[in-house]
Scaffold this motif. Structure first.
Motif, PDB file in Angstrom:
ATOM      1  N   TRP A 113       0.864  10.955   8.266  1.00 57.72           N
ATOM      2  CA  TRP A 113      -0.586  10.730   8.378  1.00 57.72           C
ATOM      3  C   TRP A 113      -1.144  11.364   9.646  1.00 57.72           C
ATOM      4  O   TRP A 113      -2.174  12.052   9.609  1.00 57.72           O
ATOM      5  CB  TRP A 113      -0.882   9.224   8.369  1.00 57.72           C
ATOM      6  N   PHE A 151     -14.020   7.891   0.117  1.00 58.02           N
ATOM      7  CA  PHE A 151     -12.768   7.161  -0.014  1.00 58.02           C
ATOM      8  C   PHE A 151     -13.033   5.669  -0.173  1.00 58.02           C
ATOM      9  O   PHE A 151     -12.375   4.990  -0.947  1.00 58.02           O
ATOM     10  CB  PHE A 151     -11.869   7.418   1.199  1.00 58.02           C
ATOM     11  N   LYS A 185       5.994   7.711   7.453  1.00 61.39           N
ATOM     12  CA  LYS A 185       4.684   7.836   6.810  1.00 61.39           C
ATOM     13  C   LYS A 185       3.595   7.942   7.873  1.00 61.39           C
ATOM     14  O   LYS A 185       2.642   8.705   7.744  1.00 61.39           O
ATOM     15  CB  LYS A 185       4.405   6.620   5.911  1.00 61.39           C
ATOM     16  N   ILE A 187      -1.342   3.403  -0.933  1.00 64.55           N
ATOM     17  CA  ILE A 187      -1.930   4.447  -0.095  1.00 64.55           C
ATOM     18  C   ILE A 187      -1.038   4.732   1.101  1.00 64.55           C
ATOM     19  O   ILE A 187      -0.769   5.877   1.450  1.00 64.55           O
ATOM     20  CB  ILE A 187      -3.321   3.999   0.415  1.00 64.55           C
ATOM     21  N   LEU A 188      -0.574   3.665   1.743  1.00 64.67           N
ATOM     22  CA  LEU A 188       0.179   3.854   2.982  1.00 64.67           C
ATOM     23  C   LEU A 188       1.614   4.311   2.743  1.00 64.67           C
ATOM     24  O   LEU A 188       2.134   5.147   3.460  1.00 64.67           O
ATOM     25  CB  LEU A 188       0.186   2.554   3.794  1.00 64.67           C
ATOM     26  N   LEU A 189       2.265   3.740   1.756  1.00 60.40           N
ATOM     27  CA  LEU A 189       3.697   3.997   1.610  1.00 60.40           C
ATOM     28  C   LEU A 189       4.049   4.976   0.495  1.00 60.40           C
ATOM     29  O   LEU A 189       5.164   5.494   0.460  1.00 60.40           O
ATOM     30  CB  LEU A 189       4.456   2.677   1.376  1.00 60.40           C
ATOM     31  N   ARG A 190       3.129   5.194  -0.437  1.00 55.31           N
ATOM     32  CA  ARG A 190       3.384   6.085  -1.581  1.00 55.31           C
ATOM     33  C   ARG A 190       4.807   5.865  -2.110  1.00 55.31           C
ATOM     34  O   ARG A 190       5.638   6.773  -2.115  1.00 55.31           O
ATOM     35  CB  ARG A 190       3.185   7.545  -1.201  1.00 55.31           C
TER      36      ARG A 190
END
Lengths: 92, 291
Positions: free
Chosen positions: A7, A49, A3, B205-208
């Motif tokens: 990003w 956001f 992840k 948000i970070l890991l979905r």
């Protein structure tokens, strides 16, 4: 890809595109007005956001189901369980 | 009422016997409810459901540490809801040397409900959740495994919902969620709820991850899936449960969800201090960077 990797890649691509267009690195000759618009975009997106996050967490906090009924049912069942178990020879 | 007991061997350290049933225990007659396998009616209904269920058996893993007050209650509830549903089950109590006498309580329950239903597989000292699951799986004779908390925060009444959901989509994992549908909590103040929602938001948000509640620990796994996942997971505490779901996604396992209610600690203290939050964030970042 991790992840973190996703990003970094996405941010890298978007950031690179933004920098390239804003600072006219490719010499594309974008109009001055366009570049003036693009320049604060990352800051705007960050603030948006931030607002989205606050709104979402706030909404989810407000609609977090409070299960009073479940707690009361559990209390009643605990009493029932204790009585039944004592009847079966259980020593508390 | 008299408790009549046949001579039954101490099973806490016995090796697993294929088929599950070792020794015999006679039970008192019960004025209310089922849970006595010897009664003709119960056995018939069970057989019927078993044929309907296709011979599925559900092992419930209950790792315990100082749960002397809650254990009899959770076992009673499990027995009640499983008997009502007619599915075949067993409850595996994995006590980590609790100083408050949880094991003695568990032995009483084994005498009351039978050693084919209540399996005691204790360990000498507190060795952690992951190894407790591994230990429990080794002794499980079911093809499905429930994991849940033994402190009454998870209610067995949702077990039929889990089973139904699993059969609906043949899911490898069914996760109980407090954040969707009828799910919810009781006994949390605003601060606790805020931390919970905030942490979940950051995690999403970070890991979905594709699941709404990652730190929940009320889940149904296919036995081989649980085995595979526990071997791969290295984290501790809340993050362990998160890692299980994340790894499940990595391995392309299917995950279903069932809304559950979480009633915080009936007995005992709930803990969520700065330490827990920090270690949660560290674990989250670790998962973010490595999966």
């Amino acid at each position: 890809m991790t992840k973190l990797g996703q990003w970094l890649l996405t941010l890298g691509l978007l950031g690179g595109t933004w920098a390239g267009l804003t600072f006219d690195a490719l010499g594309l000759g974008l109009p001055e007005s366009g570049r003036r618009l693009l320049w604060p975009l990352p800051a705007y997106l960050l603030v948006t956001f931030g607002c989205y996050s606050l709104a979402t967490v706030g909404y989810r906090l407000a609609t977090f189901n409070d299960c009073r009924g479940a707690a009361e049912e559990l209390q009643a069942q605990i009493r029932e369980a204790r009585a039944d178990l004592e009847g079966r020879g259980f020593c508390f | 009422m008299e408790l009549v007991q046949a001579v039954s061997p101490d099973l806490s350290n016995a090796p697993m016997v294929a088929g599950g049933f070792v020794g015999g225990v006679a039970l008192t007659s019960c004025p209310s409810g089922a849970s006595n396998m010897a009664s003709g009616e119960g056995a018939e209904q069970q057989q019927q459901q078993q044929q309907q269920g296709g011979g599925d058996k559900y092992s419930v893993l209950l790792p315990t540490y100082n749960e002397r007050d809650n254990l009899p209650l959770i076992v009673w509830l499990l027995v009640r809801y499983f008997d009502e549903s007619g599915f075949d089950y067993e409850i595996i109590v994995i006590d980590d040397g609790s100083p408050d006498g949880t094991l003695e309580v568990a032995k009483q329950l084994e005498m009351i409900y039978g050693s084919d239903k209540i399996l005691l597989r204790p360990r000498a000292k507190k060795l952690g959740l992951g190894t407790a699951y591994i230990h429990g799986i080794q002794h499980a004779t079911g093809n499905f495994v429930f994991i849940m908390d033994a402190d009454l925060s998870h209610h067995p009444k949702f077990i039929p919902d889990f089973i139904k959901k699993q059969k609906e989509g043949n899911y490898d994992v069914v996760s109980g969620t407090r954040y969707k549908g009828d799910g919810g909590v009781f006994g949390w103040d605003l601060r606790r709820k805020l931390i919970s929602r905030g942490a979940n938001f950051v995690t999403q948000i970070l890991l979905r991850p594709g699941a709404s509640d990652l730190t929940g620990s009320f889940r149904l796994y296919k036995k081989e899936v649980l085995q595979k996942l526990v071997e791969k997971c290295v984290s501790k505490g809340y993050v362990f449960q998160m890692e299980m779901i994340v790894r499940a996604r990595q391995l392309d396992y299917s995950i279903g969800e069932v809304p559950i209610t979480f009633v915080d600690r009936v007995y005992g203290e709930s803990k969520l201090g700065g330490n827990e939050i920090v270690s949660f964030l560290k674990g989250l970042l670790h998962l973010f960077a490595t999966t």
